[in-house]
Design a protein around this motif. Structure first.
Motif, PDB file in Angstrom:
ATOM      1  N   UNK A   1       0.830  -1.214   0.000  1.00  0.00           N
ATOM      2  CA  UNK A   1       0.000   0.000   0.000  1.00  0.00           C
ATOM      3  C   UNK A   1       0.862   1.261   0.000  1.00  0.00           C
ATOM      4  N   UNK A   2       2.051   1.184   0.604  1.00  0.00           N
ATOM      5  CA  UNK A   2       2.967   2.325   0.539  1.00  0.00           C
ATOM      6  C   UNK A   2       3.373   2.581  -0.903  1.00  0.00           C
ATOM      7  N   UNK A   3       3.652   1.514  -1.655  1.00  0.00           N
ATOM      8  CA  UNK A   3       3.992   1.664  -3.069  1.00  0.00           C
ATOM      9  C   UNK A   3       2.821   2.238  -3.857  1.00  0.00           C
ATOM     10  N   UNK A   4       1.620   1.729  -3.595  1.00  0.00           N
ATOM     11  CA  UNK A   4       0.426   2.199  -4.311  1.00  0.00           C
ATOM     12  C   UNK A   4       0.191   3.687  -4.068  1.00  0.00           C
ATOM     13  N   UNK A   5       0.258   4.105  -2.788  1.00  0.00           N
ATOM     14  CA  UNK A   5      -0.033   5.492  -2.446  1.00  0.00           C
ATOM     15  C   UNK A   5       1.138   6.421  -2.733  1.00  0.00           C
ATOM     16  N   UNK A   6       2.295   5.841  -3.067  1.00  0.00           N
ATOM     17  CA  UNK A   6       3.441   6.637  -3.524  1.00  0.00           C
ATOM     18  C   UNK A   6       3.483   6.692  -5.040  1.00  0.00           C
TER      19      UNK A   6
ATOM     20  N   UNK B   1      12.687   8.163  -5.032  1.00  0.00           N
ATOM     21  CA  UNK B   1      11.745   7.120  -4.626  1.00  0.00           C
ATOM     22  C   UNK B   1      11.755   6.926  -3.121  1.00  0.00           C
ATOM     23  N   UNK B   2      12.936   7.007  -2.512  1.00  0.00           N
ATOM     24  CA  UNK B   2      13.037   6.831  -1.064  1.00  0.00           C
ATOM     25  C   UNK B   2      12.354   7.974  -0.318  1.00  0.00           C
ATOM     26  N   UNK B   3      12.526   9.192  -0.804  1.00  0.00           N
ATOM     27  CA  UNK B   3      11.851  10.335  -0.173  1.00  0.00           C
ATOM     28  C   UNK B   3      10.342  10.220  -0.350  1.00  0.00           C
ATOM     29  N   UNK B   4       9.914   9.873  -1.568  1.00  0.00           N
ATOM     30  CA  UNK B   4       8.482   9.784  -1.853  1.00  0.00           C
ATOM     31  C   UNK B   4       7.795   8.729  -1.002  1.00  0.00           C
ATOM     32  N   UNK B   5       8.405   7.555  -0.907  1.00  0.00           N
ATOM     33  CA  UNK B   5       7.797   6.478  -0.115  1.00  0.00           C
ATOM     34  C   UNK B   5       7.879   6.774   1.381  1.00  0.00           C
ATOM     35  N   UNK B   6       8.913   7.477   1.815  1.00  0.00           N
ATOM     36  CA  UNK B   6       9.027   7.855   3.231  1.00  0.00           C
ATOM     37  C   UNK B   6       7.909   8.818   3.622  1.00  0.00           C
ATOM     38  N   UNK B   7       7.538   9.703   2.710  1.00  0.00           N
ATOM     39  CA  UNK B   7       6.410  10.606   2.956  1.00  0.00           C
ATOM     40  C   UNK B   7       5.129   9.801   3.195  1.00  0.00           C
ATOM     41  N   UNK B   8       4.900   8.815   2.341  1.00  0.00           N
ATOM     42  CA  UNK B   8       3.689   7.994   2.476  1.00  0.00           C
ATOM     43  C   UNK B   8       3.700   7.217   3.781  1.00  0.00           C
TER      44      UNK B   8
ATOM     45  N   UNK C   1      13.484   7.182  11.007  1.00  0.00           N
ATOM     46  CA  UNK C   1      13.042   5.780  11.025  1.00  0.00           C
ATOM     47  C   UNK C   1      12.230   5.415   9.795  1.00  0.00           C
ATOM     48  N   UNK C   2      11.497   6.381   9.233  1.00  0.00           N
ATOM     49  CA  UNK C   2      10.762   6.121   7.988  1.00  0.00           C
ATOM     50  C   UNK C   2      11.742   5.769   6.875  1.00  0.00           C
ATOM     51  N   UNK C   3      12.802   6.546   6.779  1.00  0.00           N
ATOM     52  CA  UNK C   3      13.811   6.323   5.739  1.00  0.00           C
ATOM     53  C   UNK C   3      14.531   5.002   5.968  1.00  0.00           C
ATOM     54  N   UNK C   4      14.914   4.736   7.221  1.00  0.00           N
ATOM     55  CA  UNK C   4      15.659   3.517   7.538  1.00  0.00           C
ATOM     56  C   UNK C   4      14.851   2.265   7.226  1.00  0.00           C
ATOM     57  N   UNK C   5      13.543   2.285   7.527  1.00  0.00           N
ATOM     58  CA  UNK C   5      12.720   1.093   7.312  1.00  0.00           C
ATOM     59  C   UNK C   5      12.472   0.808   5.837  1.00  0.00           C
ATOM     60  N   UNK C   6      12.604   1.837   4.990  1.00  0.00           N
ATOM     61  CA  UNK C   6      12.331   1.662   3.556  1.00  0.00           C
ATOM     62  C   UNK C   6      13.589   1.627   2.698  1.00  0.00           C
ATOM     63  N   UNK C   7      14.738   1.927   3.268  1.00  0.00           N
ATOM     64  CA  UNK C   7      15.964   2.017   2.474  1.00  0.00           C
ATOM     65  C   UNK C   7      16.286   0.710   1.762  1.00  0.00           C
ATOM     66  N   UNK C   8      16.154  -0.401   2.448  1.00  0.00           N
ATOM     67  CA  UNK C   8      16.489  -1.689   1.812  1.00  0.00           C
ATOM     68  C   UNK C   8      15.499  -2.064   0.706  1.00  0.00           C
ATOM     69  N   UNK C   9      14.165  -2.063   0.955  1.00  0.00           N
ATOM     70  CA  UNK C   9      13.258  -2.417  -0.154  1.00  0.00           C
ATOM     71  C   UNK C   9      13.257  -1.429  -1.300  1.00  0.00           C
ATOM     72  N   UNK C  10      13.623  -0.165  -1.057  1.00  0.00           N
ATOM     73  CA  UNK C  10      13.607   0.829  -2.127  1.00  0.00           C
ATOM     74  C   UNK C  10      14.919   0.866  -2.901  1.00  0.00           C
ATOM     75  N   UNK C  11      16.051   0.661  -2.224  1.00  0.00           N
ATOM     76  CA  UNK C  11      17.347   0.861  -2.873  1.00  0.00           C
ATOM     77  C   UNK C  11      18.075  -0.419  -3.273  1.00  0.00           C
TER      78      UNK C  11
END
Length: 324
Positions: free
Chosen positions: A37-42, A256-263, A276-286
């Motif tokens: 859902x984070x991907x969808x809303x991003x 993409x990392x900034x955009x998904x972190x916003x969501x 923590x938003x950035x850290x939790x998404x860094x691996x799946x996004x990058x």
């Protein structure tokens, strides 16, 4: 305009209800559902690298049902043609003109199953629509539905007869994730409900597709402090300096990392991004955007392990800097 705390609370409430709805189908995989859902809303796309029978099709269908949207499934095979995805113009003898017949890509949620089984030419048919949300056939542009997300899958253990996705195409996916096998408790719940086949599961919609589009636009207004942008920049730059990495993350990856972190921040009820938003998404996004050196890969080094190392070694800004 920046998102207000009240808007963040509304966003978080709907996001939680969407996740809980899909959790009924994809048992014990809340983290992956949240990523979806984070991907969808991003306004991004999701690549699932997983084994057969882990619920990828059910996942895509459940997301579409939750947002009252349409879904389609494209089984990628070596003989699949680009027109089988985007649609083709067919000559109508009665009207003496060509008529466009849309392909399965015209849906809110498109499951591209085993995408690496099709030829590079066919894979590339998705590039335009994933980036620009329209397809061009014989010089005419056709817009796809909104919201729009591609959930592509590939099998990590079966490489015979497959075509590896080029780095340029991997870069088009906002995230890469894996559903994995369920734990024992979830397996027992699945077996207890085995009287109902997976394709017969029907979820009640939580919101309309129009509300999802509104949420995606609202997520763009989440506040991002300059210190967060600096943190993202340092993470991305670190991927380009490790000797084990031949090709680091692109600027598209940083965006993409900034955009998904916003969501994710909005989904957590905040109108601002924290480290923590950035850290939790860094691996799946990058991680999927990195090209690991073959010698390091031979030694068992993976992009995910290198991203974990980078996250550990890159100091984040203090939380007090990020709130506003």
């Amino acid at each position: 305009m920046t998102m207000t705390p009240e808007q963040a609370s509304w966003f978080s409430d709907i996001f939680g209800r969407l996740v809980a709805n899909v959790d009924q189908v994809l048992l014990g995989k809340t983290f992956v559902v949240r990523l979806g859902f984070t991907a969808l809303l991003s306004e991004g796309h999701l690549l699932l690298e997983d084994y057969p029978g882990t619920g990828k099709t059910s996942f895509a269908r459940a997301i579409a049902q939750s947002v009252a949207g349409t879904s389609s499934r494209i089984q990628f095979t070596p003989d699949l043609l680009p027109g089988d995805i985007t649609g083709v113009n067919i000559y109508d003898q009665g009207r003496a003109e060509f008529e466009y017949h849309p392909g399965p890509v015209f849906a809110n949620i498109v499951l591209a199953d085993e995408i690496n089984r099709a030829s590079p030419k066919t894979q590339s048919a998705l590039l335009e629509v994933m980036e620009e949300q329209h397809v061009t056939v014989d010089g005419v542009t056709h817009d796809v539905a909104s919201p729009f997300m591609v959930i592509a899958t590939q099998n990590p253990i079966e490489q015979a007869g497959t075509y590896r996705l080029p780095e340029a195409q991997l870069d088009r996916f906002l995230m890469k994730a894996s559903i994995g096998y369920p734990d024992h408790a979830s397996t027992m719940r699945i077996l207890e409900g085995s009287v109902v086949r997976s394709h017969e599961n029907t979820l009640s919609p939580i919101v309309t597709a129009e509300v999802v589009t509104e949420m995606a636009q609202l997520a763009r207004t989440v506040h991002v402090d300059p210190s967060i942008n600096d943190y993202v920049g340092r993470l991305v730059e670190a991927t380009r300096s490790l000797p084990e990495i031949r090709l680091g993350a692109s600027v598209r990856g940083a965006l993409a990392l900034v955009r998904s972190s916003k969501t994710l921040a909005a989904a957590s009820g905040r109108h601002y991004v924290i480290p923590d938003d950035v850290k939790s998404l860094a691996e799946p996004v990058l991680a999927h955007r990195l090209v690991v050196d073959p010698e390091a890969e031979f030694d068992g080094v993976t992009a995910a392990s290198l991203m974990a190392q980078i996250i550990l070694e890159t100091p984040p800004p203090s939380d007090r800097q990020t709130a506003q």
